[in-house]
Write an enzyme that holds these catalytic residues in place. Structure first.
Site, PDB file in Angstrom:
ATOM      1  N   ARG A  95     -26.679  22.111  13.159  1.00 12.62           N
ATOM      2  CA  ARG A  95     -24.993  21.962  13.868  1.00 12.62           C
ATOM      3  C   ARG A  95     -25.576  22.817  15.346  1.00 12.62           C
ATOM      4  O   ARG A  95     -26.278  22.768  15.658  1.00 12.62           O
ATOM      5  CB  ARG A  95     -24.062  22.782  13.301  1.00 12.62           C
ATOM      6  N   HIS A 135     -27.288  11.874  17.162  1.00 16.55           N
ATOM      7  CA  HIS A 135     -26.886  12.571  15.672  1.00 16.55           C
ATOM      8  C   HIS A 135     -27.222  11.588  14.673  1.00 16.55           C
ATOM      9  O   HIS A 135     -26.187  11.044  13.978  1.00 16.55           O
ATOM     10  CB  HIS A 135     -25.489  12.554  15.771  1.00 16.55           C
TER      11      HIS A 135
END
Length: 310
Positions: free
Chosen positions: A225, A273
């Site tokens: 994250r 990502h």
């Protein structure tokens, strides 16, 4: 009675259009899958992605569970209208993708591959890297993904230690936990991998003080994250040489803004990502199994603990 399954993630519906109804039928589940909930009160299950338009779960009074397509649930877990059980996505394809990304980039930095792949000056650099067993790897987060990555790196003879907020034991991996164990895990580490959920306790867990505990020139891999790392502290550590390189797959704002200094920093690699994506073929099986379990009165898989945030 025919179940109503509301697929509320329109961006990925095409990947599941034929797959999901077929798997439900194979499992003997009489269900219709809809992409619009004209009458929320008849919906039995919601298939969800945190980026989906659905934000108010109040009208779904019959819904037995919300089944997320994402492993991360920080965007939804605090939603006060969500009173139904929430399950996050854990599937083999997602885990395998994460292991491949982590192992690939760990080996890249361990072997110093960049200096040979990108070598415009044609420099004959015959520096021999240490063996993997001489590299300490600190895995922050020993959930399903962190444990799988730790085991894969340990199988390559890296000296892997694992850290988690609460005590966990993984055979063959030296384990640390809690605040006291964090420094022991990070102190002298050559490579740090962050695979923690985003919670108030984990935000900025890699700050200036903790980055200073690493071996000078250490490598950071963050496929977890974005907020786990203090951006300003990381940039300062990169500029000073305390951190040799950071390979980052997640960010506080995504897509990463074009003017963000990570893009142009010579010691940062940005990946968009992609470390662990949800693949429909595996995820659909997990969704169907949870619906089957719920209808059979069995415990749901990967149920989110609201108090812990994951």
């Amino acid at each position: 009675m025919t179940l109503t399954v509301f697929f509320s993630a329109p961006a990925v519906w095409e990947e599941y259009r034929d797959l999901l109804p077929g798997l439900l039928a194979e499992a003997g589940i009489d269900a219709r899958v809809v992409t619009e909930a004209s009458d929320p009160a008849v919906v039995d299950y919601i298939i969800y992605a945190p980026s989906a338009p659905l934000q108010d779960f109040t009208p779904f009074t019959r819904c037995k569970a919300v089944l997320s397509l994402w492993a991360g649930v920080e965007r939804i877990v605090g939603n006060q209208t969500l009173t139904q059980p929430l399950c996050r996505m854990v599937d083999n394809g997602l885990t395998e993708g994460m292991v491949e990304w982590v192992v690939g980039h760990a080996l890249r930095h361990h072997l110093g591959m960049d200096r040979h792949i990108v070598n415009p000056g044609h420099v004959w650099d015959a520096t021999c890297p240490p063996l993997a067993r001489e590299r300490k790897v600190a895995m922050l987060g020993m959930g399903a993904l962190g444990t799988a990555c730790a085991r894969a790196l340990a199988a390559l003879n890296f000296n892997v230690v694992g850290w988690s907020r609460t005590e966990k034991t993984t055979p063959g991996i030296q384990a640390f936990h809690g605040e006291a164990g964090l420094e022991a895990a990070l102190r002298g580490a050559d490579i740090v991998v962050t695979l923690l959920p985003k919670t108030p306790e984990t935000e900025n867990i890699l700050n200036a003080a903790r980055l200073s505990w690493l071996k000078p020139g250490a490598f950071i891999l963050n496929p977890g994250r974005g907020p786990l790392i203090d951006d300003a502290a990381l940039l300062a550590a990169l500029d000073s040489g305390q951190i040799g390189h950071a390979t980052l797959d997640v960010f506080r704002i995504e897509p990463l803004p074009q003017d963000h200094p990570f893009w142009s920093h010579p010691r940062v690699t940005v990946t968009p990502h992609i470390a662990a994506d949800t693949r429909a073929t595996g995820a659909a099986k997990v969704l169907v199994e949870n619906i089957r379990r719920s209808e059979a009165g069995e415990p749901l898989l990967h149920l989110v603990d609201r108090a812990r945030g994951y």
